[in-house]
Design a protein around this motif. Structure first.
Motif, PDB file in Angstrom:
ATOM      1  N   GLY A   1       0.832  -1.209   0.000  1.00  0.00           N
ATOM      2  CA  GLY A   1       0.000   0.000   0.000  1.00  0.00           C
ATOM      3  C   GLY A   1       0.867   1.260   0.000  1.00  0.00           C
ATOM      4  O   GLY A   1       0.636   2.183  -0.784  1.00  0.00           O
ATOM      5  N   LEU A   2       1.861   1.279   0.853  1.00  0.00           N
ATOM      6  CA  LEU A   2       2.713   2.470   0.957  1.00  0.00           C
ATOM      7  C   LEU A   2       3.567   2.643  -0.301  1.00  0.00           C
ATOM      8  O   LEU A   2       3.728   3.758  -0.791  1.00  0.00           O
ATOM      9  CB  LEU A   2       3.599   2.373   2.199  1.00  0.00           C
ATOM     10  N   ALA A   3       4.076   1.536  -0.838  1.00  0.00           N
ATOM     11  CA  ALA A   3       4.898   1.631  -2.052  1.00  0.00           C
ATOM     12  C   ALA A   3       4.050   2.135  -3.225  1.00  0.00           C
ATOM     13  O   ALA A   3       4.565   2.751  -4.149  1.00  0.00           O
ATOM     14  CB  ALA A   3       5.516   0.276  -2.382  1.00  0.00           C
ATOM     15  N   LEU A   4       2.742   1.865  -3.172  1.00  0.00           N
ATOM     16  CA  LEU A   4       1.838   2.349  -4.224  1.00  0.00           C
ATOM     17  C   LEU A   4       1.235   3.709  -3.859  1.00  0.00           C
ATOM     18  O   LEU A   4       0.275   4.158  -4.478  1.00  0.00           O
ATOM     19  CB  LEU A   4       0.718   1.325  -4.469  1.00  0.00           C
ATOM     20  N   GLU A   5       1.831   4.339  -2.853  1.00  0.00           N
ATOM     21  CA  GLU A   5       1.419   5.690  -2.433  1.00  0.00           C
ATOM     22  C   GLU A   5      -0.038   5.760  -2.004  1.00  0.00           C
ATOM     23  O   GLU A   5      -0.724   6.773  -2.209  1.00  0.00           O
ATOM     24  CB  GLU A   5       1.701   6.716  -3.536  1.00  0.00           C
ATOM     25  N   CYS A   6      -0.548   4.675  -1.449  1.00  0.00           N
ATOM     26  CA  CYS A   6      -1.931   4.659  -0.963  1.00  0.00           C
ATOM     27  C   CYS A   6      -2.015   5.309   0.409  1.00  0.00           C
ATOM     28  O   CYS A   6      -1.032   5.406   1.137  1.00  0.00           O
ATOM     29  CB  CYS A   6      -2.436   3.224  -0.817  1.00  0.00           C
ATOM     30  N   LYS A   7      -3.249   5.674   0.753  1.00  0.00           N
ATOM     31  CA  LYS A   7      -3.526   6.071   2.126  1.00  0.00           C
ATOM     32  C   LYS A   7      -3.865   4.803   2.894  1.00  0.00           C
ATOM     33  O   LYS A   7      -4.678   4.000   2.450  1.00  0.00           O
ATOM     34  CB  LYS A   7      -4.706   7.041   2.130  1.00  0.00           C
ATOM     35  N   ILE A   8      -3.207   4.605   4.054  1.00  0.00           N
ATOM     36  CA  ILE A   8      -3.471   3.418   4.867  1.00  0.00           C
ATOM     37  C   ILE A   8      -4.550   3.770   5.883  1.00  0.00           C
ATOM     38  O   ILE A   8      -4.402   4.734   6.648  1.00  0.00           O
ATOM     39  CB  ILE A   8      -2.192   2.964   5.614  1.00  0.00           C
TER      40      ILE A   8
ATOM     41  N   LEU B   1      -7.827  -1.852   3.591  1.00  0.00           N
ATOM     42  CA  LEU B   1      -6.651  -1.354   4.313  1.00  0.00           C
ATOM     43  C   LEU B   1      -5.991  -0.173   3.591  1.00  0.00           C
ATOM     44  O   LEU B   1      -5.518   0.760   4.219  1.00  0.00           O
ATOM     45  CB  LEU B   1      -5.635  -2.507   4.472  1.00  0.00           C
ATOM     46  N   ALA B   2      -5.946  -0.238   2.263  1.00  0.00           N
ATOM     47  CA  ALA B   2      -5.220   0.802   1.510  1.00  0.00           C
ATOM     48  C   ALA B   2      -6.078   1.319   0.362  1.00  0.00           C
ATOM     49  O   ALA B   2      -6.767   0.543  -0.307  1.00  0.00           O
ATOM     50  CB  ALA B   2      -3.913   0.233   0.965  1.00  0.00           C
ATOM     51  N   GLU B   3      -6.047   2.633   0.120  1.00  0.00           N
ATOM     52  CA  GLU B   3      -6.860   3.251  -0.935  1.00  0.00           C
ATOM     53  C   GLU B   3      -6.139   4.427  -1.583  1.00  0.00           C
ATOM     54  O   GLU B   3      -5.255   5.030  -0.971  1.00  0.00           O
ATOM     55  CB  GLU B   3      -8.168   3.793  -0.327  1.00  0.00           C
ATOM     56  N   ASN B   4      -6.587   4.756  -2.801  1.00  0.00           N
ATOM     57  CA  ASN B   4      -6.158   5.986  -3.478  1.00  0.00           C
ATOM     58  C   ASN B   4      -4.649   6.119  -3.645  1.00  0.00           C
ATOM     59  O   ASN B   4      -4.049   7.066  -3.149  1.00  0.00           O
ATOM     60  CB  ASN B   4      -6.688   7.224  -2.733  1.00  0.00           C
ATOM     61  N   GLY B   5      -4.061   5.187  -4.363  1.00  0.00           N
ATOM     62  CA  GLY B   5      -2.630   5.277  -4.631  1.00  0.00           C
ATOM     63  C   GLY B   5      -2.353   5.467  -6.106  1.00  0.00           C
ATOM     64  O   GLY B   5      -3.253   5.814  -6.889  1.00  0.00           O
TER      65      GLY B   5
END
Ligand code: ADP
Ligand code: MG
Ligand code: ZN
Length: 485
Positions: free
Chosen positions: A65-72, A101-105
């Motif tokens: 999620g973070l690597a895809l720049e998502c909001k956790i 868990l992860a969105e908008n990346g």
């Protein structure tokens, strides 16, 4: 009318955790294990069992999620997705639904038309199902169930419909796989089903902002299959619209052998999964400090590494892509450079992507295995020998083969086998003179205007020198002596 393809991808990635999503069973390679040996009452879903969330799976999902720049999401929820199928003994799959868990990346990809941003809608956790094997024996057909896979953590990564060609789909899929591998969360093995792609495809008139009716295509087991299926589906839809037909919203399978799609399920047959929150699991809460820790632990990502290689080592796009895609290759390359900073980095790139990759293809080894016999330090030693002219290119290739067999350094092999390049002018002049003296007929032809003789003589001289003569010195000397004739 001109049409524009519109494509969104759903990707299921098995997470490379030690244990399953909701129990302590080990995650095993389904092709390497006896059926139903990694199963407990929880993943076989006996009455009365309770799931427990795997912390490692949550952490891996956060890494992606973070690597895809998502909001956790600080709080996300698990739900029950109800349907019946023999590979799902409990009658529902636990999956995140309304609150992932992860969105908008986003993932930035490179195509022949430049950089493209593919928006990531969501990445959510769920569990894998078991595996069915369909049998035919004595006129009877039946299916066998293997639950080793049931309950393996899955991350589903869903894009916005932001891709507009088979090329963009390919670039996204390969970039995502490289990213997952770099993060150490997925093997990227599509044939074994560890990474599975589904594509939603529609078309619309160029300039239109509305979405057309889509089909969903499954069983895309390789990048090649994915590309072919995209081209096939796009062409088919264009043909349908041009013929005034209506496109059905349906789920299709891809038949790679025949290069066609086949219908699996129409919109009318679509399941109503009757999602509802999983009553046996509390909301998944991830504290901010945990998210920060995971963010700080992310490795350099493939695209950033590729750009650094292009800038720092003067590599072209393809060289940098080949070397930056996975951490092992990138590490090997940079160790080779560090082992002797006097060697040009580009030379190391050319030998690694050329000779060394070819050796890997031939032997079927991976780079980690090869590195046991050919260390980066040894490769660097060979490169210095080539760079300094101690051996020529061709001898260098022979030495490399020998290094891989024996595990010895380039210098040892060059010395032991007497492979050092001969650049001495006197020695080479003598070789050339001998060759001309032995082939008077050819020399006459040359003087009569047959220019190809020069190349032929060059070959004779190099052979006589056991390939060790400095080719440039030989060429110059040959030209000089022929000129005197
Ligand atoms: P579902 O949950 O039924 O599979 P979603 O609406 O969540 O459907 O979409 C799944 C995927 O399909 C997403 O990647 C999305 O971008 C893509 N998608 C949705 N509508 C279209 C369309 N008209 N054309 C192409 N892709 C689409
Ligand atoms: Mg779908
Ligand atoms: Zn289990």
């Amino acid at each position: 009318m001109q049409y524009e393809p519109v494509i969104g991808l759903e990707v299921h990635a098995e997470l490379a955790t030690c244990s399953k999503m909701f129990c302590a069973c080990p995650v095993v390679d389904p092709t390497q294990s006896e059926p139903n040996t990694a199963v407990c009452p929880v993943c076989a879903w006996m009455p009365g069992v309770l799931p427990v969330v795997n912390r490692q799976a949550v952490e891996m999902a956060m890494r992606v999620g973070l690597a895809l720049e998502c909001k956790i999401a600080p709080t996300s929820l698990f739900a029950r997705k109800n349907y019946f199928y023999p590979d799902l003994p409990k009658g529902y799959q636990i999956s995140q639904y309304e609150y992932p868990l992860a969105e908008n990346g986003r993932l930035v990809i490179d195509t022949s038309k430049g950089e493209r941003v593919i928006r990531i809608r969501r990445a959510h956790l769920e569990e894998d199902t078991g595996k069915l094997t369909h049998m035919q024996k004595n006129g009877e057909s039946y299916s066998l169930v293997d639950l080793n896979r049931a309950g393996i953590p899955l991350l589903e990564i869903v894009t916005e419909p932001d891709m507009h060609s088979a090329e963009e789909v390919h670039a996204y899929a390969t970039s995502l796989r490289a990213l997952l591998r770099t993060l150490g969360v997925n093997s990227g093995d599509m044939e074994k089903g560890a990474l599975r792609f589904e594509a939603n495809v529609s078309i619309r008139p160029v300039g239109s902002q509305e979405l057309g009716t889509r089909v969903e295509i499954k069983n895309l087991n390789s990048f090649k299959a994915m590309e072919r299926a995209m081209l096939y589906a796009i062409e088919k839809q264009i043909r349908q619209l041009e013929n005034g037909e209506k496109i059905d919203q349906e789920t299709l399978g891809w038949d790679d052998l025949n290069g066609v799609t086949f219908s699996q399920r129409s919109k009318e047959e679509a399941h109503d999964y009757r999602y509802f929150p999983e009553p046996d699991l509390p909301p998944l809460v991830v504290e901010e400090t945990w998210v920060e820790q995971v963010a700080a632990s992310l490795p350099e990502l493939p695209r950033a590494r590729q750009q650094r290689f292009m800038k720092d080592y003067s590599l072209n796009f393809d060289e940098a892509a080949a070397l930056a895609e996975d951490a092992v290759t990138a590490g090997y390359y940079e160790q080779t450079i560090k082992a002797n900073p006097a060697n040009p980095p580009r030379l190391a790139a050319i030998w690694l992507t050329g000779e060394v990759f070819a050796m890997l293809n031939q032997s079927g080894q991976n780079l980690t295995e090869l590195a046991l016999h050919l260390t980066p330090e040894h490769l660097a030693g060979l490169l210095s020998a080539v760079q300094s002219g101690k051996v020529n290119q061709n001898t260098g290739k022979t030495v490399l083969q020998e290094m891989l067999k024996s595990g010895k350094s380039a210098d040892e092999i060059i010395q032991m086998q007497g492979l050092e390049q001969v650049s001495d002018g006197g020695q080479i002049a003598a070789l050339v003179a001998k060759a001309l003296a032995e082939n008077p007929g050819e020399v006459e032809k040359f003087k009569a205007g047959k220019a190809t003789v020069e190349n032929w003589l060059f070959g004779q001289i190099m052979r006589a020198a056991g390939g060790k003569a400095n080719p440039q010195v030989v060429k110059d000397e040959l030209k000089r002596q022929l000129g005197e004739r």
